[in-house]
Design a protein around this motif. Structure first.
Motif, PDB file in Angstrom:
ATOM      1  N   ALA A 483       0.861  -1.183   0.000  1.00 13.73           N
ATOM      2  CA  ALA A 483       0.000   0.000   0.000  1.00 13.73           C
ATOM      3  C   ALA A 483       0.895   1.231   0.000  1.00 13.73           C
ATOM      4  O   ALA A 483       1.887   1.287   0.744  1.00 13.73           O
ATOM      5  CB  ALA A 483      -0.931   0.006   1.213  1.00 13.73           C
ATOM      6  N   VAL A 484       0.543   2.209  -0.828  1.00 20.64           N
ATOM      7  CA  VAL A 484       1.332   3.440  -0.945  1.00 20.64           C
ATOM      8  C   VAL A 484       0.460   4.617  -0.510  1.00 20.64           C
ATOM      9  O   VAL A 484      -0.645   4.802  -1.026  1.00 20.64           O
ATOM     10  CB  VAL A 484       1.835   3.658  -2.389  1.00 20.64           C
ATOM     11  CG1 VAL A 484       2.639   4.947  -2.483  1.00 20.64           C
ATOM     12  CG2 VAL A 484       2.670   2.474  -2.851  1.00 20.64           C
ATOM     13  N   TRP A 485       0.979   5.393   0.433  1.00 23.63           N
ATOM     14  CA  TRP A 485       0.264   6.560   0.971  1.00 23.63           C
ATOM     15  C   TRP A 485       1.086   7.822   0.751  1.00 23.63           C
ATOM     16  O   TRP A 485       2.320   7.769   0.721  1.00 23.63           O
ATOM     17  CB  TRP A 485       0.010   6.401   2.473  1.00 23.63           C
ATOM     18  CG  TRP A 485      -0.717   5.160   2.868  1.00 23.63           C
ATOM     19  CD1 TRP A 485      -0.170   3.935   3.148  1.00 23.63           C
ATOM     20  CD2 TRP A 485      -2.128   4.999   3.036  1.00 23.63           C
ATOM     21  NE1 TRP A 485      -1.153   3.031   3.481  1.00 23.63           N
ATOM     22  CE2 TRP A 485      -2.366   3.658   3.423  1.00 23.63           C
ATOM     23  CE3 TRP A 485      -3.226   5.858   2.906  1.00 23.63           C
ATOM     24  CZ2 TRP A 485      -3.638   3.165   3.686  1.00 23.63           C
ATOM     25  CZ3 TRP A 485      -4.493   5.374   3.161  1.00 23.63           C
ATOM     26  CH2 TRP A 485      -4.703   4.035   3.547  1.00 23.63           C
ATOM     27  N   GLU A 486       0.396   8.942   0.639  1.00 23.06           N
ATOM     28  CA  GLU A 486       1.062  10.247   0.566  1.00 23.06           C
ATOM     29  C   GLU A 486       0.540  11.128   1.699  1.00 23.06           C
ATOM     30  O   GLU A 486      -0.679  11.229   1.905  1.00 23.06           O
ATOM     31  CB  GLU A 486       0.790  10.918  -0.774  1.00 23.06           C
ATOM     32  CG  GLU A 486       1.492  12.258  -0.927  1.00 23.06           C
ATOM     33  CD  GLU A 486       1.241  12.887  -2.280  1.00 23.06           C
ATOM     34  OE1 GLU A 486       2.213  13.093  -3.030  1.00 23.06           O
ATOM     35  OE2 GLU A 486       0.060  13.167  -2.599  1.00 23.06           O
ATOM     36  N   ALA A 487       1.456  11.756   2.423  1.00 24.58           N
ATOM     37  CA  ALA A 487       1.068  12.609   3.542  1.00 24.58           C
ATOM     38  C   ALA A 487       0.383  13.872   3.030  1.00 24.58           C
ATOM     39  O   ALA A 487       0.970  14.622   2.242  1.00 24.58           O
ATOM     40  CB  ALA A 487       2.283  12.966   4.392  1.00 24.58           C
ATOM     41  N   VAL A 488      -0.847  14.103   3.468  1.00 23.37           N
ATOM     42  CA  VAL A 488      -1.590  15.288   3.061  1.00 23.37           C
ATOM     43  C   VAL A 488      -1.040  16.526   3.765  1.00 23.37           C
ATOM     44  O   VAL A 488      -1.139  17.641   3.260  1.00 23.37           O
ATOM     45  CB  VAL A 488      -3.096  15.118   3.377  1.00 23.37           C
ATOM     46  CG1 VAL A 488      -3.892  16.357   3.032  1.00 23.37           C
ATOM     47  CG2 VAL A 488      -3.660  13.908   2.629  1.00 23.37           C
ATOM     48  N   ARG A 489      -0.454  16.331   4.916  1.00 26.88           N
ATOM     49  CA  ARG A 489       0.128  17.419   5.706  1.00 26.88           C
ATOM     50  C   ARG A 489       1.271  16.856   6.536  1.00 26.88           C
ATOM     51  O   ARG A 489       1.469  15.634   6.588  1.00 26.88           O
ATOM     52  CB  ARG A 489      -0.929  18.029   6.624  1.00 26.88           C
ATOM     53  CG  ARG A 489      -1.634  17.010   7.522  1.00 26.88           C
ATOM     54  CD  ARG A 489      -2.721  17.652   8.357  1.00 26.88           C
ATOM     55  NE  ARG A 489      -3.565  16.668   9.042  1.00 26.88           N
ATOM     56  CZ  ARG A 489      -3.288  16.121  10.214  1.00 26.88           C
ATOM     57  NH1 ARG A 489      -2.169  16.446  10.843  1.00 26.88           N
ATOM     58  NH2 ARG A 489      -4.118  15.247  10.770  1.00 26.88           N
ATOM     59  N   SER A 490       2.032  17.741   7.158  1.00 32.19           N
ATOM     60  CA  SER A 490       3.053  17.273   8.095  1.00 32.19           C
ATOM     61  C   SER A 490       2.343  16.689   9.312  1.00 32.19           C
ATOM     62  O   SER A 490       1.530  17.371   9.939  1.00 32.19           O
ATOM     63  CB  SER A 490       3.958  18.430   8.505  1.00 32.19           C
ATOM     64  OG  SER A 490       4.703  18.890   7.391  1.00 32.19           O
ATOM     65  N   VAL A 491       2.634  15.437   9.613  1.00 32.29           N
ATOM     66  CA  VAL A 491       1.860  14.698  10.606  1.00 32.29           C
ATOM     67  C   VAL A 491       2.568  14.697  11.952  1.00 32.29           C
ATOM     68  O   VAL A 491       3.739  14.316  12.051  1.00 32.29           O
ATOM     69  CB  VAL A 491       1.613  13.245  10.149  1.00 32.29           C
ATOM     70  CG1 VAL A 491       0.797  12.490  11.191  1.00 32.29           C
ATOM     71  CG2 VAL A 491       0.909  13.230   8.796  1.00 32.29           C
TER      72      VAL A 491
END
Length: 512
Positions: A483-491
């Protein structure tokens, strides 16, 4: 008893002189130059189209500034004579854009997730593990010694957890205690998730639960529906027997359901149940899971509502699933069976690592074109042509997945699995740090381990906006799923992050 040495990576204030052989500076400088040459090549290929368009844009701009009033009037008259053509093109463009917007897959956002942290009284240090194993009386001396050696080399620390039923003397593996373990971990994770997201349980329209070895009736998904009084038309799924990679499968199923049911939430719960699946026999290959598997659970909240984008942590980009079940060796390398004495357990084959390598190769062959920059794909293609067509005797080119991902969450199945991934993908110690530290602190929590690893990355403050994360897990069958995710914001780490009170003690150096 002798154990692996675990110590924080801290520098001592004392100064110790150690004579070392002189460094080979030419080799060091050559490696640095090679690194920057590759980075320059990567940048050039990635921005090649932009670099080629810049001169064209400049020339067009110069010509546009040289147009006089007469030229502008001629252009306007020319368009008037072709009004039907211009109108038709505009209409087709609008229809095409509208169709694309209506039929494209809807983005799936990860609003938040929670990893269950068991209470302190469920911790199982090495000494407690070995003492209880002796008291249970099911293991002979050879089996006890085998388990001791596995523990010392496993990469697990002294603070992992086992369910209450296995702390009891004698152990109490029953349906009742197994249900108690399931309720403890699932409800604990979901409670924290609902508190952090403030989502009303009635707004959850999809529920996917995965647990391989414990499948009561009513199902675990029904257990959750009953506890939280979820709505009557909720779409529920209960995945069983799919191994440690089932967490990614559950996300994939939820993603597909979110394409059909609009403006709703999907709750994914990934766990494993140990209580009724502890092995009380003396077959070596079936004793290994006793030493590796520990209590854990993750609850994940997904949304397809665009209004949730700003408060979400990640956006799902890709899911790639590979099934190796057609191969008999792969099919039987993680196999639940009975030993000659009738004791049920899960047997791990000696072929497991070679199967992992083969499944990984198949999975990244599909994943590569989806995530790798064009520069890496070009190098791979040129290498393939050179080997297959020109017949050059050169090694196959392994794409550099560090160019595609900022963080790696490799299933903490065991030290050998992490070592194999580190070697095959040419990763650094920092890339595999979340996996090694999760294995040390929480053990192999099966399908939820990739979420504990993501929580570690967040707790370290490393997740920045735009960063890409690769979650990859292996499971019985045999399966390799990504699964590949991209950070929408700095978490930032959530209030319920399981690492909050101990992350400063990590990373820990493990010497075997």
């Amino acid at each position: 008893m002798a154990t692996a040495s675990h110590r924080p990576l801290a520098t001592s204030t004392a100064t110790i002189e150690i004579q070392q052989p002189p460094r080979k500076l030419p080799d060091f400088h050559a490696n640095v130059k090679l690194k920057y040459v590759k980075l320059g090549y990567h940048y050039l290929i990635t921005h090649l189209l932009t670099l080629c368009l810049l001169p064209l844009i400049a020339v067009t701009a110069v010509h546009a500034t040289q147009l006089n009033h007469h030229d502008v009037i001629n252009l306007y008259n020319h368009l008037q004579y072709h009004l039907i053509l211009v109108t038709t093109i505009t209409f087709i463009t609008i229809i095409g854009f509208t169709t694309y917007r209506m039929t494209r897959p809807r983005p799936v956002y990860l609003v938040d997730y929670s990893c269950y942290r068991p209470p302190a009284h469920l911790k199982v240090p090495y000494q407690v593990f070995m003492e209880h194993s002796k008291i249970h009386g099911a293991f002979n001396e050879s089996s006890l010694e085998f388990q001791r050696k596995i523990l010392e080399r496993s990469g697990l620390g002294e603070e992992t957890y086992l369910p209450a039923a296995l702390h009891a003397i004698p152990a109490e593996p029953s349906m009742v205690t197994a249900r108690e373990e399931a309720e403890l971990v699932m409800f604990g994770a979901i409670d924290d998730l609902l508190k952090s997201t403030k989502v009303n349980p009635k707004d959850i329209g999809i529920l996917v639960v995965n647990c391989s070895l414990f499948n009561p009736t009513p199902s675990l998904s029904s257990m959750i529906v009953n506890k939280y009084k979820l709505r009557g038309n909720i779409k529920t799924f209960n995945l069983s027997g799919m191994g440690c990679s089932a967490g990614v499968i559950a996300v994939d199923l939820a993603k597909d359901m979110l394409q059909v049911h609009r403006n709703t939430y999907a709750l994914v719960v990934s766990t494993e149940n140990i209580t009724q699946n502890w092995y009380f026999g003396n077959k070596k290959s079936m004793l290994i899971p006793n030493c590796l598997f520990r209590v854990g659970c993750a609850a994940v909240l997904l949304s397809n509502n665009s209004s949730d984008k700003n408060r979400s942590k990640y956006k799902l980009l890709h899911v790639v699933r590979t099934h190796y079940g057609f191969d008999n060796t792969a099919y039987r390398c993680v196999y639940q069976e009975q030993d000659p004495d009738g004791n049920t357990g899960v047997s791990l084959s000696k072929d497991l690592m070679s199967v992992v390598a083969g499944a990984l190769k198949t999975n990244i062959t599909t994943l590569g074109p989806l995530v790798l920059p064009i520069s890496e794909q070009l190098l791979f293609f040129v290498n393939l042509v050179a080997r297959k067509i020109i017949n050059w005797k050169i090694k196959p080119y392994l794409p550099d997945f560090k160019m595609a991902f900022d963080h790696f969450c490799i299933h903490a199945g065991g030290r050998a699995v992490i070592d194999e991934m580190e070697k095959n993908l040419q990763l650094t110690q920092e890339h595999v740090e979340p996996s090694r530290m999760t294995l040390h602190r929480f053990g192999n929590t099966s399908s939820s381990s990739i979420w504990y690893e993501l929580a570690y990355t967040e707790a370290k403050g490393r997740m920045k906006k735009g960063n890409r994360v690769w979650q990859i897990a292996f499971g019985s069958g045999f399966k390799c799923n990504s699964a590949v995710w991209e950070a929408v914001r700095s978490v930032k780490p959530s209030v319920h992050n399981p690492w909050n009170d101990c992350v400063d003690n990590y990373p820990i150096e493990m010497v075997f």
